[in-house]
Design a protein around this motif. Structure first.
Motif, PDB file in Angstrom:
ATOM      1  N   VAL A 144       6.900   0.341  -6.442  1.00 53.92           N
ATOM      2  CA  VAL A 144       6.200   1.592  -6.405  1.00 53.92           C
ATOM      3  C   VAL A 144       4.621   0.978  -6.257  1.00 53.92           C
ATOM      4  O   VAL A 144       4.183   0.381  -7.096  1.00 53.92           O
ATOM      5  N   GLY A 145       3.856   1.444  -5.318  1.00 56.06           N
ATOM      6  CA  GLY A 145       2.494   1.149  -5.151  1.00 56.06           C
ATOM      7  C   GLY A 145       1.488   2.118  -5.268  1.00 56.06           C
ATOM      8  O   GLY A 145       1.959   3.481  -5.157  1.00 56.06           O
ATOM      9  N   ALA A 159       1.234   4.649   6.211  1.00 56.34           N
ATOM     10  CA  ALA A 159       0.983   3.428   6.678  1.00 56.34           C
ATOM     11  C   ALA A 159       1.037   2.280   5.738  1.00 56.34           C
ATOM     12  O   ALA A 159       1.558   1.064   6.031  1.00 56.34           O
ATOM     13  N   LYS A 160       0.364   2.317   4.488  1.00 52.85           N
ATOM     14  CA  LYS A 160       0.315   1.155   3.590  1.00 52.85           C
ATOM     15  C   LYS A 160       1.749   0.742   2.930  1.00 52.85           C
ATOM     16  O   LYS A 160       2.171  -0.193   2.875  1.00 52.85           O
ATOM     17  N   GLN A 165       5.930  -2.734   2.492  1.00 54.28           N
ATOM     18  CA  GLN A 165       7.223  -2.705   2.103  1.00 54.28           C
ATOM     19  C   GLN A 165       7.701  -2.380   0.804  1.00 54.28           C
ATOM     20  O   GLN A 165       8.535  -2.650   0.321  1.00 54.28           O
ATOM     21  N   CYS A 166       6.768  -1.311   0.270  1.00 52.74           N
ATOM     22  CA  CYS A 166       7.185  -0.864  -1.114  1.00 52.74           C
ATOM     23  C   CYS A 166       8.143   0.493  -0.606  1.00 52.74           C
ATOM     24  O   CYS A 166       8.015   0.950   0.340  1.00 52.74           O
ATOM     25  N   ASP A 167       8.638   1.106  -1.789  1.00 49.65           N
ATOM     26  CA  ASP A 167       9.433   2.204  -1.522  1.00 49.65           C
ATOM     27  C   ASP A 167       8.827   3.442  -1.636  1.00 49.65           C
ATOM     28  O   ASP A 167       9.013   4.394  -0.822  1.00 49.65           O
ATOM     29  N   TRP A 168       7.959   3.668  -2.728  1.00 48.78           N
ATOM     30  CA  TRP A 168       6.986   4.610  -2.872  1.00 48.78           C
ATOM     31  C   TRP A 168       5.662   4.270  -2.853  1.00 48.78           C
ATOM     32  O   TRP A 168       5.389   3.185  -3.384  1.00 48.78           O
ATOM     33  N   ILE A 169       4.614   5.339  -2.393  1.00 52.79           N
ATOM     34  CA  ILE A 169       3.183   5.156  -2.463  1.00 52.79           C
ATOM     35  C   ILE A 169       2.661   6.509  -3.243  1.00 52.79           C
ATOM     36  O   ILE A 169       2.907   7.478  -2.777  1.00 52.79           O
ATOM     37  N   ILE A 191       4.598   9.465  -1.887  1.00 58.36           N
ATOM     38  CA  ILE A 191       5.142   9.381  -0.482  1.00 58.36           C
ATOM     39  C   ILE A 191       6.136   8.505  -0.371  1.00 58.36           C
ATOM     40  O   ILE A 191       6.188   6.974  -0.719  1.00 58.36           O
ATOM     41  N   ALA A 192       7.577   8.925   0.252  1.00 59.06           N
ATOM     42  CA  ALA A 192       8.475   7.984   0.319  1.00 59.06           C
ATOM     43  C   ALA A 192       8.836   7.832   1.865  1.00 59.06           C
ATOM     44  O   ALA A 192       8.290   8.311   2.464  1.00 59.06           O
ATOM     45  N   ARG A 193      10.078   7.109   2.152  1.00 58.73           N
ATOM     46  CA  ARG A 193      10.145   6.975   3.502  1.00 58.73           C
ATOM     47  C   ARG A 193      10.247   8.301   4.427  1.00 58.73           C
ATOM     48  O   ARG A 193       9.657   8.309   5.477  1.00 58.73           O
TER      49      ARG A 193
END
Ligand code: C5P
Length: 222
Positions: A144-145, A159-160, A165-169, A191-193
């Motif tokens: 998670v970022g 976009a980040k 390539q993290c799972d959630w922002i 935000i997830a995929r």
């Protein structure tokens, strides 16, 4: 907390600013308080998780039941995170300095009266979130970022997420109208995929609580 839903799981949480040395007595830093990262570490621990909190210098106490690893620079933070692997969860909430001084002086820079002014040359720091996200078979199951944005929040954060390539922002709305900066409250979008949750304005502690619960829910099948 030996019975919580995250008992048996390991998490790495980064928090606070980093300090990037100019010489043995000076550094470049930022105003991150570490409040959000420390609160997340505390809430994960309350759910039974074994938490390593890798933190830059803050005024905060180590949360209960958390292993605190204190570092200064981004490079130290990366090494400490890699030493804490393997882990099931990584939450990167630190405000890592984007750049460090490339020509760090081994001795204190002196104002010698000649009027000569030192020039700092900067170089890019390692990206800890991206490194953990792309760690191959060492990659935590959930990474998670965070992202602080003032406009087009969902688009930029999404976009980040893909770039790192993290799972959630967890995207913070830090536009001046929200008063998030320096405050105790946060308005975030998770935000997830293929999903975006818009959370209401909450205390940083409440954001941490909900995020920890969401993480436990995500890993419950494990
Ligand atoms: O690219 P940006 O700094 O906006 O990305 C923010 C996210 O990336 C945060 O989760 C932050 O902790 C992480 N990050 C990092 N290492 C860096 C820069 C940012 O882990 N060098």
């Amino acid at each position: 907390f030996k019975t919580g839903p995250l008992f048996g799981k390991k998490a790495i949480v980064t928090s606070g600013p980093t300090h990037e040395p100019i010489d043995p007595v000076r550094y470049i830093a930022n105003r991150s308080s570490g409040k959000q990262g420390h609160a997340i570490a505390a809430e994960l621990a309350k759910l039974g998780c074994e938490v390593t909190l890798v933190s830059g210098p803050t005024r905060l106490e180590a949360p209960n039941g958390v292993k605190l690893v204190e570092i200064e620079s981004a490079r130290d933070m990366l090494v400490a995170c890699q030493n804490a692997l393997p882990a099931d969860i990584a939450v990167c909430a630190a405000a890592v300095a984007d750049w460090r001084v490339d020509n760090e002086a081994g001795q204190k820079l002196k104002k010698d009266g000649s009027g000569q002014i030192p020039e700092l040359k900067l170089t890019e720091n390692p990206d800890i979130l991206a490194t953990l996200s792309q760690a191959g078979d060492q990659r935590p199951k959930l990474v998670v970022g965070f992202a602080a944005e003032t406009q087009n929040i969902r688009e930029y954060a999404s976009a980040k997420r893909i770039r790192k390539q993290c799972d959630w922002i967890v995207a913070n709305d830090v536009s001046p109208s929200t008063g998030t900066f320096g405050g105790n409250e946060n308005k975030v979008h998770v935000i997830a995929r293929n999903q975006c949750e818009d959370w209401p304005t909450l205390s940083k502690k409440e954001v941490a609580k909900r995020l920890a619960a969401k993480i436990a829910d995500y890993l419950k099948e494990d």
